[in-house]
Design a protein around this motif. Structure first.
Motif, PDB file in Angstrom:
ATOM      1  N   ALA A 170      -0.512   1.648   2.402  1.00 30.55           N
ATOM      2  CA  ALA A 170       0.373   2.809   2.311  1.00 30.55           C
ATOM      3  C   ALA A 170       1.016   2.822   0.929  1.00 30.55           C
ATOM      4  O   ALA A 170       2.228   2.964   0.786  1.00 30.55           O
ATOM      5  CB  ALA A 170       1.432   2.763   3.414  1.00 30.55           C
ATOM      6  N   THR A 171       0.174   2.675  -0.090  1.00 28.89           N
ATOM      7  CA  THR A 171       0.671   2.577  -1.462  1.00 28.89           C
ATOM      8  C   THR A 171       0.884   3.939  -2.103  1.00 28.89           C
ATOM      9  O   THR A 171       1.481   4.033  -3.172  1.00 28.89           O
ATOM     10  CB  THR A 171      -0.303   1.766  -2.329  1.00 28.89           C
ATOM     11  N   GLY A 172       0.397   4.995  -1.459  1.00 26.96           N
ATOM     12  CA  GLY A 172       0.598   6.333  -1.995  1.00 26.96           C
ATOM     13  C   GLY A 172      -0.279   6.623  -3.197  1.00 26.96           C
ATOM     14  O   GLY A 172      -1.044   5.774  -3.664  1.00 26.96           O
ATOM     15  N   PHE A 175      -6.712   5.030  -6.507  1.00 26.66           N
ATOM     16  CA  PHE A 175      -6.173   4.600  -5.218  1.00 26.66           C
ATOM     17  C   PHE A 175      -6.143   3.069  -5.123  1.00 26.66           C
ATOM     18  O   PHE A 175      -7.081   2.389  -5.507  1.00 26.66           O
ATOM     19  CB  PHE A 175      -7.022   5.159  -4.081  1.00 26.66           C
ATOM     20  N   LEU A 176      -5.050   2.549  -4.585  1.00 27.92           N
ATOM     21  CA  LEU A 176      -4.846   1.115  -4.329  1.00 27.92           C
ATOM     22  C   LEU A 176      -4.736   0.282  -5.603  1.00 27.92           C
ATOM     23  O   LEU A 176      -4.588  -0.931  -5.538  1.00 27.92           O
ATOM     24  CB  LEU A 176      -5.955   0.547  -3.423  1.00 27.92           C
ATOM     25  N   SER A 177      -4.850   0.910  -6.757  1.00 26.92           N
ATOM     26  CA  SER A 177      -4.686   0.171  -8.012  1.00 26.92           C
ATOM     27  C   SER A 177      -3.273  -0.394  -8.086  1.00 26.92           C
ATOM     28  O   SER A 177      -2.318   0.279  -7.675  1.00 26.92           O
ATOM     29  CB  SER A 177      -4.939   1.113  -9.190  1.00 26.92           C
ATOM     30  N   PRO A 178      -3.081  -1.613  -8.599  1.00 24.52           N
ATOM     31  CA  PRO A 178      -4.068  -2.518  -9.194  1.00 24.52           C
ATOM     32  C   PRO A 178      -4.560  -3.613  -8.230  1.00 24.52           C
ATOM     33  O   PRO A 178      -4.967  -4.683  -8.671  1.00 24.52           O
ATOM     34  CB  PRO A 178      -3.273  -3.125 -10.337  1.00 24.52           C
ATOM     35  N   PHE A 211      -7.263   0.456   7.012  1.00 26.10           N
ATOM     36  CA  PHE A 211      -6.938   1.861   7.192  1.00 26.10           C
ATOM     37  C   PHE A 211      -6.012   2.314   6.060  1.00 26.10           C
ATOM     38  O   PHE A 211      -5.019   1.659   5.775  1.00 26.10           O
ATOM     39  CB  PHE A 211      -6.268   2.084   8.550  1.00 26.10           C
ATOM     40  N   MET A 212      -6.388   3.408   5.429  1.00 24.45           N
ATOM     41  CA  MET A 212      -5.606   3.937   4.322  1.00 24.45           C
ATOM     42  C   MET A 212      -4.752   5.114   4.780  1.00 24.45           C
ATOM     43  O   MET A 212      -5.213   5.972   5.534  1.00 24.45           O
ATOM     44  CB  MET A 212      -6.533   4.423   3.200  1.00 24.45           C
ATOM     45  N   LEU A 213      -3.521   5.144   4.324  1.00 28.38           N
ATOM     46  CA  LEU A 213      -2.662   6.312   4.513  1.00 28.38           C
ATOM     47  C   LEU A 213      -2.560   7.028   3.176  1.00 28.38           C
ATOM     48  O   LEU A 213      -2.413   6.386   2.135  1.00 28.38           O
ATOM     49  CB  LEU A 213      -1.275   5.888   4.999  1.00 28.38           C
ATOM     50  N   TYR A 214      -2.653   8.359   3.205  1.00 27.34           N
ATOM     51  CA  TYR A 214      -2.634   9.158   1.976  1.00 27.34           C
ATOM     52  C   TYR A 214      -3.799   8.742   1.065  1.00 27.34           C
ATOM     53  O   TYR A 214      -3.636   8.565  -0.127  1.00 27.34           O
ATOM     54  CB  TYR A 214      -1.293   8.999   1.261  1.00 27.34           C
ATOM     55  N   GLY A 215      -4.965   8.609   1.681  1.00 27.07           N
ATOM     56  CA  GLY A 215      -6.144   8.195   0.944  1.00 27.07           C
ATOM     57  C   GLY A 215      -6.828   9.359   0.261  1.00 27.07           C
ATOM     58  O   GLY A 215      -6.272  10.459   0.139  1.00 27.07           O
TER      59      GLY A 215
END
Length: 492
Positions: free
Chosen positions: A138-140, A347-350, A384-388
């Motif tokens: 949920a890193t946005g 997405f999801l960086s770093p 599971f990704m949120l705001y993917g």
């Protein structure tokens, strides 16, 4: 009454913005309590914790920029301010007892899937490793500030900071200030900075379409009605939803409708900006909607101020004492504020994510980020990704999309309950088919009209926006089709 899961899977959630907090609340409501939220900072809030620049506020109406299951009746304004939104999030943490589940100052550096045990091993930057069956990110999309690649930036001798890392200890009063960028953040803080600075040189690469913001404080009697008549609060939210949702037609299928808004923006600029040269520079040359449409009541008046200089020549370099443009002009500066946005498509960086058979997520996404329904990625079971990818909106509240994702993730966990110890991995052909539908849907939208925006990745692919209505996304995520997944037993 939800049943308690006596052998509930351990769940790690990365991030405590609206996505992470809302997911944790819904998990607890469903009976899952073995939850840990990992937060890299010392406070919850995500982008609303980080963006504390003067004038920070939301461009979605307050009553719809909040959880449907946790209404707030006493919003001070139609569009919430940063401090009030952050306060609402902290209220949710307290009310739902999330504090005991959050680990602060716990930044994730890597996550590895162990297919022998069907577990995720998550490593923090401190070197500590945590293990869980379920990993929820949920890193946005707006958490990694983008810094421009400008020669000499490191040699500037004055004060320099990004708008998402605002330096509140530095007094801008009477200073010569340079602002690089005219996006969503600059639209909000430039009017405030212009009140303080002696001179403000605003470096604009491309103008933004700016519409009036229909904002005002709520009257006490309105707040009373929201509180005493919950049905009115729900109706008000419902009306906001459909008003916003109707705009999807203009963005996705009937681009000509956007010209109505373009005329409104031009009219507002002509009314507020009296300098002919500034007016010429402030009107965009691309179709409205291709980039994010912004709303503000004080942007044009700020541009019109005599101490604000709008510079559209390209920046050649940053000198130790200011900014130099391509034509050789030198603009002295005591401070430089970078309003250059975020690396939204990274997405999801770093974080480094390693899935089945050593599959690296960066490698899997070398041709652009893709996820089944924006939530699951083939080769990365039980993640599971949120705001993917392709779940962002240009017309409505992202919280509506997040709540659809909460429901989908919970349904996935229910499916996993039937297969103790198993991991679910979305089938690659289903993911590819979904991606093709999304990309086909993006063809002919206003975002496909040729401008450069943060919606596009380095390959020019739109990996950010959802190409339709939010209710179609909710319908698509209403429950899990187990045929879309393969259920894997531990390899040991």
């Amino acid at each position: 009454m939800q049943r308690a899961h006596t052998e509930s899977p351990s769940i790690l959630i990365i991030g405590t913005g609206f996505g992470g907090l809302g997911m944790a609340i819904q998990l607890k409501k469903a009976g899952y309590h073995n939850i840990t939220l990992l937060e890299k900072a010392s406070r919850v809030g995500g982008t609303w914790r980080d963006n504390t620049y003067p004038g920070a506020a939301c461009d979605v109406q307050s009553h719809f920029y909040s959880y449907s299951f946790e209404p707030k009746h006493d919003w001070s304004r139609k569009f919430g301010l940063q401090s009030e939104i952050l306060g609402y999030m902290e209220h949710c943490v307290e009310k739902y007892g999330l504090g005991e589940h959050i680990r602060f100052n716990s930044e994730v550096s890597q996550a590895n899937f162990d297919q022998r045990l069907n577990r995720w091993n998550v490593t923090l930057t401190s070197g500590e490793t945590l293990t869980a069956r379920i990993l929820i990110t949920a890193t946005g999309q707006l958490n990694q500030p983008a810094c421009p690649k400008i020669q000499g930036l490191d040699h500037f001798r004055g004060r320099m900071f990004h708008s998402a890392r605002w330096d509140h200890d530095y007094d801008l009063t009477g200073k010569k200030v340079a602002v690089i960028g005219t996006g969503a953040s600059a639209i909000q803080f430039v009017p405030e900075v212009a009140k303080q600075a002696n001179t403000l040189n605003l470096f604009q690469r491309s103008a933004a379409w700016v519409l009036p913001k229909p904002d005002r404080p709520f009257k006490p009697w309105e707040q009373w009605l929201f509180s005493k008549l919950p049905i009115w609060d729900r109706l008000y939210r419902y009306l906001i939803y459909w008003k916003n949702e109707s705009r999807a037609l203009a963005f996705t299928r009937f681009n000509g409708l956007l010209e109505i808004f373009a005329r409104q923006a031009r009219k507002e600029a002509q009314k507020r900006v009296t300098d002919p040269e500034k007016l010429r520079k402030i009107i965009p040359d691309y179709q409205i909607g291709c980039k994010r449409i912004l709303i503000s009541n004080d942007w044009y008046p700020a541009i019109n101020q005599t101490n604000v200089n709008l510079v559209t020549d390209a920046i050649r370099e940053v000198a130790p004492d200011g900014v130099v443009t391509a034509d050789g002009a030198h603009y002295p500066a005591d401070a430089i504020i970078l309003a250059t946005g975020f690396r939204a498509s990274e997405f999801l960086s770093p974080i480094t994510i390693i899935g089945r058979n050593g599959k690296n997520l960066n490698e899997a996404w070398k041709n652009g980020a893709v996820a089944f329904k924006g939530i699951t990625v083939s080769g990365f079971p039980n993640m599971f990704m949120l705001y993917g990818p392709n779940t962002n909106l240009a017309h409505n509240s992202i919280l509506y999309m997040l709540e659809s994702q909460f429901r989908y993730v919970l349904d996935c966990l229910k499916a996993l309950d039937k297969y103790p110890g198993a991991a679910m991995d979305v089938r690659e052909d289903r993911q590819e088919r979904f991606s093709q539908v999304v990309q086909t849907g993006l063809e002919g939208t206003v975002w496909d009209t040729g401008c450069t925006s943060w919606y596009l990745d380095e390959n020019g692919k739109n990996t950010v926006n959802w190409p339709g209505f939010t209710f179609t996304y909710r319908f698509a995520t209403r429950h899990v089709e187990t045929a879309d997944y393969q259920f894997l037993n531990p390899a040991h």
